[in-house]
Structure formats: structure tokens, C-alpha cells
Design a protein around this motif. Structure first.
Motif, PDB file in Angstrom:
ATOM      1  N   ALA A  50       9.459  74.857  35.228  1.00  0.00           N
ATOM      2  CA  ALA A  50       8.066  75.279  35.067  1.00  0.00           C
ATOM      3  C   ALA A  50       7.531  75.938  36.343  1.00  0.00           C
ATOM      4  N   ARG A  51       7.855  75.371  37.487  1.00  0.00           N
ATOM      5  CA  ARG A  51       7.363  75.939  38.750  1.00  0.00           C
ATOM      6  C   ARG A  51       7.967  77.311  39.025  1.00  0.00           C
ATOM      7  N   SER A  52       9.162  77.557  38.512  1.00  0.00           N
ATOM      8  CA  SER A  52       9.798  78.863  38.726  1.00  0.00           C
ATOM      9  C   SER A  52       9.060  79.991  38.015  1.00  0.00           C
ATOM     10  N   VAL A  53       8.196  79.632  37.046  1.00  0.00           N
ATOM     11  CA  VAL A  53       7.432  80.655  36.310  1.00  0.00           C
ATOM     12  C   VAL A  53       5.926  80.476  36.508  1.00  0.00           C
ATOM     13  N   GLY A  54       5.553  79.746  37.548  1.00  0.00           N
ATOM     14  CA  GLY A  54       4.138  79.615  37.888  1.00  0.00           C
ATOM     15  C   GLY A  54       3.411  78.457  37.266  1.00  0.00           C
ATOM     16  N   GLY A  55       4.129  77.522  36.661  1.00  0.00           N
ATOM     17  CA  GLY A  55       3.497  76.353  36.063  1.00  0.00           C
ATOM     18  C   GLY A  55       3.969  75.070  36.714  1.00  0.00           C
ATOM     19  N   ARG A  56       3.759  73.959  36.048  1.00  0.00           N
ATOM     20  CA  ARG A  56       4.240  72.659  36.500  1.00  0.00           C
ATOM     21  C   ARG A  56       4.102  71.671  35.361  1.00  0.00           C
ATOM     22  N   VAL A  57       4.838  70.598  35.431  1.00  0.00           N
ATOM     23  CA  VAL A  57       4.681  69.520  34.452  1.00  0.00           C
ATOM     24  C   VAL A  57       3.396  68.770  34.768  1.00  0.00           C
ATOM     25  N   GLU A  58       2.537  68.593  33.740  1.00  0.00           N
ATOM     26  CA  GLU A  58       1.237  67.956  33.965  1.00  0.00           C
ATOM     27  C   GLU A  58       1.048  66.655  33.199  1.00  0.00           C
ATOM     28  N   TYR A  59       2.004  66.322  32.343  1.00  0.00           N
ATOM     29  CA  TYR A  59       1.950  65.042  31.644  1.00  0.00           C
ATOM     30  C   TYR A  59       3.321  64.762  31.052  1.00  0.00           C
ATOM     31  N   VAL A  60       3.496  63.582  30.486  1.00  0.00           N
ATOM     32  CA  VAL A  60       4.773  63.192  29.889  1.00  0.00           C
ATOM     33  C   VAL A  60       4.519  62.643  28.497  1.00  0.00           C
ATOM     34  N   LYS A  61       5.350  63.080  27.551  1.00  0.00           N
ATOM     35  CA  LYS A  61       5.314  62.531  26.204  1.00  0.00           C
ATOM     36  C   LYS A  61       6.747  62.285  25.739  1.00  0.00           C
ATOM     37  N   PRO A  62       7.147  61.040  25.558  1.00  0.00           N
ATOM     38  CA  PRO A  62       8.486  60.761  25.038  1.00  0.00           C
ATOM     39  C   PRO A  62       8.674  61.362  23.644  1.00  0.00           C
ATOM     40  N   HIS A  63       9.928  61.621  23.314  1.00  0.00           N
ATOM     41  CA  HIS A  63      10.264  62.277  22.047  1.00  0.00           C
ATOM     42  C   HIS A  63      10.941  61.322  21.075  1.00  0.00           C
ATOM     43  N   GLY A  64      10.699  61.551  19.801  1.00  0.00           N
ATOM     44  CA  GLY A  64      11.495  60.949  18.734  1.00  0.00           C
ATOM     45  C   GLY A  64      11.656  59.446  18.792  1.00  0.00           C
ATOM     46  N   ALA A  65      12.923  59.019  18.771  1.00  0.00           N
ATOM     47  CA  ALA A  65      13.222  57.591  18.725  1.00  0.00           C
ATOM     48  C   ALA A  65      12.727  56.863  19.967  1.00  0.00           C
ATOM     49  N   LEU A  66      12.768  57.521  21.114  1.00  0.00           N
ATOM     50  CA  LEU A  66      12.260  56.882  22.329  1.00  0.00           C
ATOM     51  C   LEU A  66      10.762  56.643  22.209  1.00  0.00           C
ATOM     52  N   TYR A  67      10.034  57.628  21.718  1.00  0.00           N
ATOM     53  CA  TYR A  67       8.591  57.490  21.522  1.00  0.00           C
ATOM     54  C   TYR A  67       8.283  56.287  20.630  1.00  0.00           C
ATOM     55  N   ASN A  68       8.989  56.205  19.508  1.00  0.00           N
ATOM     56  CA  ASN A  68       8.737  55.116  18.564  1.00  0.00           C
ATOM     57  C   ASN A  68       9.205  53.769  19.097  1.00  0.00           C
TER      58      ASN A  68
END
Length: 257
Positions: free
Chosen positions: A103-121
Motif C-alpha cells: 500500500a505504501r508503494s502506491v501512496g497508501g497504507r493499511v489503516e485497519y484490520v479485518k480477518p477473513h472467512g473462517a478466521l473471522y468466524n
């Protein structure tokens, strides 16, 4: 149109293609949502595709979130993995760091985290794995908010650790009476009718409730609503939901300030 009196973030899972295999229309979805849960390579996504998705998100003014997962490309991250806590913490740190670099290589950054799929549940009730994910966020400084289901083990542990939590709801997923999501293997778990998705989204934001599979009402107070990028008709759903919410006086805006 009513003047905005409510505010909601719209998020979608993006960057989930791999090589020549594309999943969904990320660019079109980014025209609607305000937060992008971008895959981190463990369940989907390749470096070139993830960089393109992050660049498109930056261009669209959409916030980038790390969608961390079990290491399960074959199962698209939708299979439970009995991973040790230390390994899950390290896996989570690794994924966030990798996506943040992209993300930083294109002018952004990670601003939060959301687990996916089975990990989320899983971390809705799995205390050990919830603690492992939260430990990763603490190790990274505790500045990244965590998205999750209300009253989940992950959000409770994150709040206790001083991490900002963001409750979300799902307009295109069926709920059980206990407030959890219906397992994807059950008939009706994924909702594909645009009108129904819009009605549910408006009810969640305006009335703070959703009808469960048994007809009971589940209380929800979301700061963000998820619209899956791989659901059939995802782009049309997203556009219709945004329009329906604005029609009842809702401002569509990112939860991260």
C-alpha cells in the motif's frame, strides 16, 4: 432526498483474484465503498494484483484494510485451521506488514484490520485465536482498529487491550438468532436479491436490527456494513445499497478519521 442524519461506512472484500483468475470487479466496487478489505496473500491475492487494488483504492479515496486469513488458498480461507497461537500472531503480523508495504508503494497504507472467512468466524467465540490476533495488533503498536461482529471474543479482547473496535454488519449474509452469521454451507446463507439486501441495510442502519433465520430480531449497531465483492451482482448491490441509504438520510463515509 432527506438531509443526512446518520453515517455508515461501506466495506468490501477486494484483491481476491490470483494471476489470470479475477474475482469480482474491484475497480467498480471501489467507486461505491469507503473501505476496502484487501487480501494479504494467504487466502487469495498475488503481489501484482494486490498492488493494483491498493493503487485503485488510493485513487478512489478509499481506506485500505488488511484482510488477514488462515494460510488456505485452496479453501479460500473458509476452512478452520487449528493453528498455534504464536503462529497465528506471527501470521497476522506478516500479512499486515506485507500489505502495508504494498500500500505504501502506491501512496497508501493499511489503516485497519479485518480477518477473513473462517478466521473471522472462529474468533467470534474461539478465545485463544482471538487473543492471538489481538496480540498481533498490540505488537504492531495498537494503532490499527479491528473490525468484527458485535460481542465477539475478538472485539472484547481488542477493547480490553486498548485497541479501537469497529462493529460491522452484513447486508448480504443471513444471521442466526444468536447474532452470528449463518454458515455458508447452509441454504440461504448468502443473500443475492438486491431489494432484500437494500432493505436489510437500511433496517440495520436506521432501526439497528436484522431479521434472523428463525424470524427473531437481532440487535445490530454497525459502524460499517460489509458487501462481499464476490457475491453475484456485487457491483449492482453496492450501488443500490448506497443509494437506498442516502435516500433515508445516511452519509456514506469511512469510519477511520
Amino acid at each position: 432526498m432527506a438531509m443526512p442524519t446518520l453515517r455508515i461506512d461501506l466495506n468490501a472484500d477486494l484483491g481476491e483474484g490470483y494471476g489470470v483468475w479475477r474475482l469480482g470487479d474491484d475497480a467498480a466496487v471501489l467507486d461505491v465503498v469507503t473501505s476496502a478489505n484487501v487480501a494479504c496473500g494467504f487466502h487469495a491475492g498475488d503481489p501484482t494484483g494486490l498492488r493494483r487494488t491498493c493503487a485503485d483504492a488510493v485513487a478512489a479515496g478509499v481506506r485500505i484494510g488488511a484482510q488477514v486469513s488462515y494460510p488456505d488458498r485452496v479453501g479460500f480461507g473458509r476452512r478452520f485451521v487449528d493453528v498455534a497461537s504464536d503462529d497465528l500472531t506471527a501470521d497476522t503480523i506478516y500479512q499486515i506488514g506485507a500489505l502495508d508495504g504494498i500500500a505504501r508503494s502506491v501512496g497508501g497504507r493499511v489503516e485497519y484490520v479485518k480477518p477473513h472467512g473462517a478466521l473471522y468466524n472462529s474468533i467470534v467465540t474461539h478465545e485463544e485465536q482471538a487473543g492471538a490476533v489481538v496480540a498481533a495488533l498490540v505488537a504492531l503498536g495498537g494503532d490499527l482498529p479491528l473490525l468484527g461482529l458485535p460481542d465477539s471474543a475478538s472485539l472484547r479482547r481488542a477493547a480490553a487491550a486498548g485497541i479501537r473496535t469497529v462493529a460491522e454488519a452484513f447486508a448480504d449474509r443471513a444471521y442466526l438468532a444468536d447474532g452470528s452469521l449463518m454458515p455458508r454451507g447452509r441454504t440461504g446463507a448468502v443473500i443475492t436479491d438486491t431489494d432484500e439486501i437494500c432493505t436489510r441495510a437500511v433496517r440495520m442502519v436506521r432501526d439497528h436490527e436484522v431479521v434472523a433465520d428463525d424470524g427473531s430480531l437481532v440487535t445490530v449497531r454497525p459502524a460499517s456494513i460489509c458487501l462481499h465483492g464476490d457475491t453475484p451482482g456485487a457491483v449492482e448491490h453496492a450501488r443500490a445499497v448506497a443509494a437506498a441509504l442516502r435516500d433515508v438520510g445516511t452519509e456514506i463515509a469511512a469510519f477511520v478519521d
